[in-house]
Design an enzyme around this catalytic site. Structure first.
Site, short mmCIF file in Angstrom:
data_model
loop_
_atom_site.label_atom_id
_atom_site.label_comp_id
_atom_site.label_asym_id
_atom_site.label_seq_id
_atom_site.Cartn_x
_atom_site.Cartn_y
_atom_site.Cartn_z
N TYR A 1 0.33 0.52 19.33
CA TYR A 1 1.50 1.18 18.70
C TYR A 1 1.49 2.70 18.90
O TYR A 1 2.35 3.26 19.60
CB TYR A 1 1.51 0.80 17.21
CG TYR A 1 2.49 1.56 16.35
CD1 TYR A 1 3.79 1.81 16.77
CD2 TYR A 1 2.10 2.03 15.09
CE1 TYR A 1 4.69 2.49 15.95
CE2 TYR A 1 2.98 2.70 14.27
CZ TYR A 1 4.27 2.95 14.71
OH TYR A 1 5.14 3.63 13.90
N TYR B 1 -13.11 -0.49 6.64
CA TYR B 1 -12.25 0.19 7.62
C TYR B 1 -12.39 1.71 7.49
O TYR B 1 -12.68 2.42 8.46
CB TYR B 1 -10.78 -0.23 7.43
CG TYR B 1 -9.83 0.65 8.19
CD1 TYR B 1 -9.80 0.63 9.58
CD2 TYR B 1 -8.97 1.53 7.51
CE1 TYR B 1 -8.94 1.46 10.28
CE2 TYR B 1 -8.11 2.35 8.21
CZ TYR B 1 -8.10 2.32 9.59
OH TYR B 1 -7.26 3.15 10.28
N ARG C 1 3.60 6.70 -0.68
CA ARG C 1 2.87 6.96 0.56
C ARG C 1 3.58 8.06 1.35
O ARG C 1 4.78 8.25 1.24
CB ARG C 1 2.82 5.69 1.43
CG ARG C 1 1.98 4.58 0.84
CD ARG C 1 0.50 4.92 0.89
NE ARG C 1 -0.34 3.86 0.32
CZ ARG C 1 -0.64 3.75 -0.97
NH1 ARG C 1 -0.16 4.61 -1.86
NH2 ARG C 1 -1.41 2.78 -1.40
N1 UFG Z 1 3.42 -2.91 0.57
C1 UFG Z 1 4.19 -3.81 -0.14
N2 UFG Z 1 4.51 -4.99 0.46
C2 UFG Z 1 4.07 -5.33 1.71
C3 UFG Z 1 3.31 -4.39 2.44
C4 UFG Z 1 2.99 -3.18 1.83
O1 UFG Z 1 4.57 -3.57 -1.28
O2 UFG Z 1 4.39 -6.44 2.18
C5 UFG Z 1 3.09 -1.63 -0.07
C6 UFG Z 1 1.59 -1.42 -0.19
O3 UFG Z 1 1.10 -2.00 -1.36
C7 UFG Z 1 1.51 0.11 -0.17
C8 UFG Z 1 2.68 0.53 0.73
O4 UFG Z 1 3.55 -0.60 0.77
O5 UFG Z 1 1.74 0.60 -1.44
C9 UFG Z 1 2.26 0.87 2.13
O6 UFG Z 1 1.46 -0.20 2.63
P1 UFG Z 1 1.06 -0.33 4.15
O7 UFG Z 1 0.29 -1.61 4.28
O8 UFG Z 1 2.24 -0.12 5.02
O9 UFG Z 1 0.11 0.91 4.38
P2 UFG Z 1 -1.21 1.34 3.58
O10 UFG Z 1 -0.81 2.50 2.73
O11 UFG Z 1 -1.88 0.21 2.94
O12 UFG Z 1 -2.16 1.70 4.79
C10 UFG Z 1 -2.22 2.95 5.34
C11 UFG Z 1 -2.71 2.82 6.77
C12 UFG Z 1 -4.11 2.33 6.81
C13 UFG Z 1 -4.98 3.18 5.91
C14 UFG Z 1 -4.44 3.22 4.51
C15 UFG Z 1 -5.24 4.14 3.64
O13 UFG Z 1 -1.87 1.92 7.49
O14 UFG Z 1 -4.58 2.43 8.14
O15 UFG Z 1 -3.12 3.71 4.55
O16 UFG Z 1 -5.14 3.71 2.32
F1 UFG Z 1 -6.21 2.65 5.84
#
Ligand code: UFG
Length: 334
Positions: free
Chosen positions: A15, A144, A224
């Site tokens: 990506y 990770y 975020r």
């Molecule tokens: N979320 C939902 N529903 C979903 C997917 C995500 O509500 O189906 C929420 C998550 O709970 C979070 C937000 O959307 O609050 C963002 O989630 P993502 O999975 O898109 O991203 P993350 O914040 O979990 O992950 C990012 C990076 C990772 C890194 C992390 C650090 O993608 O590589 O931040 O916490 F490790």
């Protein structure tokens, strides 16, 4: 005129890597992509030559580094799923740490002195304060994040001992797609919020789960810092200039410094696409901090980085263009 630099992009079919390869091509860089295509896509490599293989395959690296002088290596080839890293830590330590050490060994053997590393906000763990600057304590709470943090430490030691200069870029939430719809996010399985929401909008997915509504945020959903993939690529470009011009190693947080809640992302996606997006309110996802927002002042000051697409609506618009392309490609033919 001096010859254009040659950059080896490890994970350039993925990506963020594929957007980087495109940008390097635009800037006249001679690009070699090394990717095992375990999660990347050959058709995402739009510039230079693609070497299909393993970043720890020493014979392959010897051949690549011997075939032309390589000025710098950019490394995007990591496993990235937090949940999977908890269940299968051995895979994560092996791929993200050990294989990176093999890559660095080959670089040392061939005198390649510049390295740009994709790090993550996950090195910080639970935030002690926001926005998060580079001095914030680094206490990752999952394998990770620990793999990325370990490589950061390795790189500091390698600079001192071997003069290998590096820039670590800690992405917050990478999102968006190439503005012209050429490239975008194609993870399988997809776990990231914005592509999932847009897949729900296009009908490729029934709906979206919202993980947690009881966080200490204005609407109760997690906040975020979404950063456009082209802005990340630009930061790598600036880091490359710094290293090629003899600048020191550095570690930088990359985000917009604002932040949007899960609910705001869904609202913007509904407004932009005009589609209904079915929601299911689900419990919190383990390990999700309430708020992750970057202080990227250092990247602005030292790299001269200015994000071009800080606005969530633009980011969603670009990601939606890409999603529509994917949806029409996967639609059954009549
Ligand atoms: N979320 C939902 N529903 C979903 C997917 C995500 O509500 O189906 C929420 C998550 O709970 C979070 C937000 O959307 O609050 C963002 O989630 P993502 O999975 O898109 O991203 P993350 O914040 O979990 O992950 C990012 C990076 C990772 C890194 C992390 C650090 O993608 O590589 O931040 O916490 F490790």
């Amino acid at each position: 005129m001096s010859a254009p630099p040659t950059v080896l992009v490890v994970g350039g079919a993925g990506y963020i890597g594929s957007h980087m390869v495109w940008l390097l091509g635009q800037r006249g860089v001679n690009v070699v992509t090394l990717d095992d295509l375990s999660s990347g896509h050959a058709d995402a490599v739009t510039s230079g030559r693609l070497e299909r293989g393993d970043m720890a395959d020493r014979a392959l690296l010897d051949r690549i580094f011997s075939s032309q002088p390589v000025d710098a290596v950019m490394h995007f080839a990591s496993f990235i799923q937090v949940g999977e890293s908890v269940e299968q830590p051995a895979r994560y330590y092996r791929n993200n740490v050990l294989r990176t050490l093999d890559l660095l060994d080959a670089m040392r053997a061939h005198g390649v002195k510049h390295f740009i590393f994709s790090s993550t906000a996950a090195v910080f763990g639970e935030p002690a304060y926001t926005p998060i600057d580079e001095r914030h304590p680094q206490q990752p709470i999952n394998p990770y994040g620990r793999t990325k943090w370990m490589v950061e430490q390795v790189l500091a030691d390698y600079d001192r001992a071997y003069g290998l200069r590096s820039v670590c870029l800690r992405y917050f939430n990478a999102a968006g797609a190439h503005p012209d719809g050429l490239l975008g996010e194609r993870h399988d399985p997809e776990t990231h919020l914005i592509p999932l929401v847009l897949q729900a909008a296009s009908g490729r997915r029934a709906g979206i789960k919202v993980f947690g509504q009881d966080y200490d945020t204005p609407d109760g959903t997690c906040i975020r810092d979404y950063i456009h993939v082209m802005d990340l690529a630009e930061a790598h470009w600036l880091a490359l200039q710094r290293l090629l011009q003899g600048g020191a190693s550095g570690v930088f947080n990359l985000g917009n410094g604002g932040g949007y809640s899960v609910q705001q992302v869904i609202d913007v996606a509904r407004a932009h696409t005009g589609r209904e997006i079915a929601l299911e309110y689900a419990p919190r996802r383990p390990g999700d901090p309430a708020r992750l927002v970057a202080d990227a002042t250092l990247a602005r000051q030292e790299l001269g980085w200015v994000p071009q697409y800080p606005d969530l609506a633009t980011l969603v618009a670009h990601a939606w263009r890409w999603e529509q392309r994917c949806a029409s490609a996967s639609a059954p033919r009549t």
